[in-house]
Design an enzyme around this catalytic site. Sequence first.
Site, short mmCIF file in Angstrom:
data_model
loop_
_atom_site.label_atom_id
_atom_site.label_comp_id
_atom_site.label_asym_id
_atom_site.label_seq_id
_atom_site.Cartn_x
_atom_site.Cartn_y
_atom_site.Cartn_z
N SER A 142 32.61 48.47 31.51
CA SER A 142 33.04 47.94 32.04
C SER A 142 34.58 47.09 31.02
CB SER A 142 32.53 46.40 31.24
OG SER A 142 32.80 44.99 32.04
N ASP A 269 28.59 43.48 41.69
CA ASP A 269 28.78 42.75 40.70
C ASP A 269 29.67 40.90 40.70
OD1 ASP A 269 30.29 42.57 38.16
OD2 ASP A 269 30.78 44.88 37.90
N HIS A 298 26.41 43.77 37.17
CA HIS A 298 27.49 44.52 36.61
C HIS A 298 26.70 45.46 34.63
CE1 HIS A 298 31.23 44.87 34.47
NE2 HIS A 298 30.52 44.16 33.05
#
Length: 323
Positions: A142, A269, A298
């Site tokens: 991320s 996501d 995610h």
Amino acid sequence: MPLIETESTISPYWLPNGHFQSIYPALFRKVNGVIYHRERIVTPDEDFLDLDWSYGENAKSGKLAILSHGLEGNSTRQYILGMVKLLNRNGFDCLAWNFRGCGGEMNKTARFYHSGASEDLDLVIQNALTRHYEQIHLLGFSLGGNLTLKYLGESGADLDSRIKSALVFSVPMDLRACSLSIIQPENKVYMHRFLNTLKPKVNAKAAFFPDRINVSDQKHVRTLYDFDHIFTAPLHGFDGADHYYEACSSKFFIRDIAIPTMVINAKNDPIVPYSSLPLAELKAHAQVCLVATPDGGHCGFRPRRLKNGVYWSEERALEFLSR
């Protein structure tokens, strides 16, 4: 390199969408058996970074993976621990570093961390380069994935030859698009979770730096965009959220990446819209490959069949790093 769009689904039927696939591992996955040895290093501005080392079963393999966590994460997040555990088992030493203020103790300066703080990642890498390692691989998740790609693009051909490859997951390559996406009603659970930990950090920091941080400004923060505009941007030298996003989004840096790099993002996501990825640039890149999975959420990627507790993302990482 070609865009690889996988057709087979990853997740079990009882995790039917990107929200379930993101939230379930974060809440319920437990990873045991990782032993960290903490090292604290001093930054040029007299702050500190906490580095957590975990050593592989083959102590002389000469291979190191440096892992960068996501927004409001740390070295104990399940996606970090799961990756460290599998890599350790296969002869890799691992260095999971904690961004400023994320290692369990508030950092000393007025600044925090942010999506483009590649100077801190560079300090961690320079520390690792003083060791015996012949191969260093960078992994990011991320926000940590965006940070890793930005660092690689900034370094370009000047990157140390011992840094062999990079692998990143669920990367918000367009920070503005992702910040606006998380405002959507279906995504507010993530936004509030982030804000619920970011706001107390601002309060704690304001007690030491009242001239830099005005706690009363918190009343204007309703979204992550607001937080970045009011706090993140000015604390780190940017003229507002849009300037911060434009200066730090990795999509503007990938052109100059010079080592084999794989980006893995799920099409479902909920935080990173697939449409926000720079698909044309990635398809034309000689070193960067995008693997687009139909599901996984995610930083989720729990497989239908769980073998020895290993997630799909961890299996792919071991395959990639072992080439």
